[in-house]
Design a protein around this motif. Structure first.
Motif, short mmCIF file in Angstrom:
data_model
loop_
_atom_site.label_atom_id
_atom_site.label_comp_id
_atom_site.label_asym_id
_atom_site.label_seq_id
_atom_site.Cartn_x
_atom_site.Cartn_y
_atom_site.Cartn_z
N GLY A 187 -8.43 2.47 -0.62
CA GLY A 187 -9.30 1.52 0.05
C GLY A 187 -10.13 2.15 1.15
O GLY A 187 -10.05 3.35 1.43
N ASP A 188 -10.93 1.31 1.80
CA ASP A 188 -11.82 1.78 2.85
C ASP A 188 -11.07 2.35 4.03
O ASP A 188 -11.55 3.30 4.68
CB ASP A 188 -12.75 0.66 3.30
N PHE B 262 -26.50 8.71 9.99
CA PHE B 262 -26.20 7.88 8.83
C PHE B 262 -25.10 6.89 9.19
O PHE B 262 -24.27 7.15 10.07
CB PHE B 262 -25.80 8.72 7.62
N HIS B 263 -25.09 5.76 8.47
CA HIS B 263 -24.12 4.71 8.77
C HIS B 263 -22.82 4.98 8.03
O HIS B 263 -22.81 5.17 6.81
CB HIS B 263 -24.67 3.34 8.35
N GLU B 264 -21.72 5.01 8.77
CA GLU B 264 -20.43 5.37 8.18
C GLU B 264 -19.99 4.37 7.11
O GLU B 264 -19.45 4.76 6.07
CB GLU B 264 -19.36 5.46 9.28
N ALA B 265 -20.21 3.08 7.34
CA ALA B 265 -19.78 2.07 6.38
C ALA B 265 -20.48 2.26 5.04
O ALA B 265 -19.86 2.10 3.98
CB ALA B 265 -20.06 0.67 6.92
N LYS B 266 -21.75 2.60 5.06
CA LYS B 266 -22.49 2.82 3.81
C LYS B 266 -21.98 4.06 3.09
O LYS B 266 -21.90 4.09 1.86
CB LYS B 266 -23.99 2.94 4.10
N LEU B 267 -21.62 5.08 3.86
CA LEU B 267 -21.05 6.29 3.27
C LEU B 267 -19.74 5.96 2.57
O LEU B 267 -19.51 6.38 1.42
CB LEU B 267 -20.82 7.34 4.36
N ILE B 268 -18.87 5.19 3.24
CA ILE B 268 -17.58 4.81 2.65
C ILE B 268 -17.81 3.99 1.38
O ILE B 268 -17.14 4.19 0.37
CB ILE B 268 -16.74 4.03 3.67
N GLY B 269 -18.77 3.08 1.43
CA GLY B 269 -19.08 2.27 0.26
C GLY B 269 -19.51 3.12 -0.92
O GLY B 269 -19.11 2.85 -2.07
N PRO C 202 -3.26 3.66 -7.79
CA PRO C 202 -2.11 4.22 -7.07
C PRO C 202 -1.21 3.21 -6.37
O PRO C 202 0.01 3.28 -6.48
CB PRO C 202 -2.75 5.20 -6.08
N ASP C 203 -1.79 2.26 -5.63
CA ASP C 203 -0.95 1.28 -4.93
C ASP C 203 -0.17 0.41 -5.90
O ASP C 203 1.01 0.11 -5.68
CB ASP C 203 -1.81 0.39 -4.03
N GLU C 204 -0.80 -0.02 -6.99
CA GLU C 204 -0.12 -0.87 -7.95
C GLU C 204 0.94 -0.10 -8.72
O GLU C 204 2.03 -0.64 -9.00
CB GLU C 204 -1.13 -1.51 -8.91
N LEU C 205 0.67 1.14 -9.07
CA LEU C 205 1.66 1.92 -9.80
C LEU C 205 2.84 2.28 -8.89
O LEU C 205 4.00 2.24 -9.32
CB LEU C 205 1.03 3.18 -10.39
N CYS C 206 2.56 2.60 -7.63
CA CYS C 206 3.64 2.83 -6.66
C CYS C 206 4.47 1.55 -6.49
O CYS C 206 5.71 1.60 -6.45
CB CYS C 206 3.07 3.25 -5.30
N GLY C 207 3.79 0.41 -6.39
CA GLY C 207 4.50 -0.85 -6.28
C GLY C 207 5.39 -1.12 -7.48
O GLY C 207 6.53 -1.59 -7.35
N PHE C 208 4.88 -0.79 -8.65
CA PHE C 208 5.65 -0.99 -9.88
C PHE C 208 6.90 -0.10 -9.89
O PHE C 208 8.01 -0.57 -10.19
CB PHE C 208 4.78 -0.66 -11.09
N MET D 188 0.83 -1.22 0.00
CA MET D 188 0.00 0.00 0.00
C MET D 188 0.86 1.27 0.00
O MET D 188 0.70 2.16 0.83
CB MET D 188 -0.97 -0.01 1.19
N LEU D 189 1.80 1.31 -0.94
CA LEU D 189 2.79 2.37 -0.96
C LEU D 189 2.27 3.73 -1.40
O LEU D 189 3.01 4.71 -1.37
CB LEU D 189 3.95 1.96 -1.88
N SER D 190 1.01 3.82 -1.79
CA SER D 190 0.47 5.13 -2.15
C SER D 190 0.18 5.96 -0.90
O SER D 190 -0.05 7.17 -1.00
CB SER D 190 -0.82 4.98 -2.98
N MET D 191 0.21 5.33 0.27
CA MET D 191 -0.13 6.01 1.52
C MET D 191 0.99 5.90 2.53
O MET D 191 1.60 4.83 2.68
CB MET D 191 -1.42 5.41 2.10
N GLY D 192 1.30 7.00 3.19
CA GLY D 192 2.27 6.97 4.28
C GLY D 192 3.71 7.12 3.84
O GLY D 192 4.02 7.36 2.67
N ASP D 193 4.61 6.97 4.80
CA ASP D 193 6.05 7.17 4.62
C ASP D 193 6.64 6.13 3.65
O ASP D 193 6.42 4.94 3.80
CB ASP D 193 6.74 7.06 5.98
#
Length: 322
Positions: free
Chosen positions: A282-283, A264-271, A148-154, A81-86
């Protein structure tokens, strides 16, 4: 040939693809999602019918499927998950573990640290094994997309390969097409390799291209720049990876929050955010941004989720609403 992918879902699907359609249909667990525009819950009869239809489609796909061939031991998944964080470390270490623990922190308590540790240990072990096998002349094939994660990984893998120059065999790359159409003219948009069903992988191997040294160098150089910038987030803008602020996707989240009234339900909002805008994250990242909105007073959490559920399994409301 060594196969490199950048998510657990792609890794599992590709392993199944190697022997897909061979022998009797093995069966297995099949999940279905049923939603209604009026919000009514489906009946047991409707659930069983949907389950049977899904199983029928799986059996048909298995019967007409073609296998990739190969050995599951040749497949390596680096779901970092290299698109996020250090990303300042050349090899995944403590800083990557901290970034992963932050992402996994939205899931049930106690799972984040152990999950991050396990992922880092596996990545280090697999990278060592890939390097040793590459030094013996084995070919490498890398599957990536503009997610993003796959392209960062590449890009990260290109930087690794550059260090092995002269001590590795040929390298090939397969980029996932952005879209394709079937014989009925139906267009299908594709985001990442984790979406590709096991029976479909064999169709894309013909798209592989030999990676020339100049291209490897260019990607590695771009990755070094991203490492130096070390932004909290990376996104694909105009087809290229770019360092961006962590608030990049907040506007999409707020657009969906604005449509809510009352609790409202947070999980439904994220979906809805993930399904509607196809942001390539990702979520966990969306949940972290919503958590920031709670801390800033923009949103209010009405109750904490059950202990064994992700953080976002709870109800929220906009501050000041009743």
């Amino acid at each position: 040939m060594l196969e490199i992918v950048f998510s657990d879902s792609a890794c599992g699907s590709l392993k199944m693809a190697q022997h897909y359609g061979q022998g009797a249909y093995p069966g297995g667990c099949i999940g279905v999602i049923i939603s209604r525009s009026d919000g009514r819950k489906p009946s047991k009869k409707e659930k069983r019918a949907a389950q049977r239809e899904a199983e029928k489609k799986e059996r048909f796909a298995w019967k007409r499927g073609a296998s990739m061939g190969g050995n599951p031991a040749d497949i390596y998944g680096f779901g970092l998950m290299l698109s996020m964080g250090d990303i300042s470390e050349d090899a995944p270490g403590n800083r990557r573990q901290q970034a992963l623990e932050r992402l996994y922190g939205v899931f049930p308590k106690g799972t984040g640290h152990s999950a991050a540790q396990e992922l880092l240990w596996r990545a280090a072990s697999d990278l060592k094994e890939v390097r040793e096998r590459a030094a013996e002349g084995e070919a490498i094939r890398i599957w990536y997309s503009h997610q993003p994660d796959e392209l960062c990984g590449f890009y990260w893998m290109m930087a690794q390969l550059l260090q092995w120059e002269g001590r590795r065999g040929p390298v090939y790359a397969v980029r996932l097409p952005e879209w394709e159409s079937d014989e009925k003219g139906t267009v299908r948009w594709m985001a990442h390799w984790g979406e590709i069903a096991p029976g479909e992988w064999h169709r894309y191997s013909a798209l592989q291209r030999l990676v020339p040294p100049a291209f490897c160098q260019s990607c590695a150089d771009d990755w070094r720049i991203l490492q130096e910038e070390n932004a909290p987030l990376r996104a694909v803008l105009n087809g290229r990876l770019a360092s961006v602020p962590e608030t990049l996707y907040d506007g999409f989240i707020r657009r969906e929050i604005a449509a809510e009234a009352g609790a409202f339900h947070e999980a439904k909002l994220i979906g809805r955010v993930l399904g509607k805008y196809k942001l390539g994250v990702g979520d966990a990242w969306i949940a972290l941004r919503i958590e920031e909105m709670i801390h800033s007073g923009e949103l209010e959490a009405l109750a904490e989720p059950e202990e064994d559920m992700p953080l976002y399994h709870r109800f929220l409301r906009k501050r000041g609403e009743r």
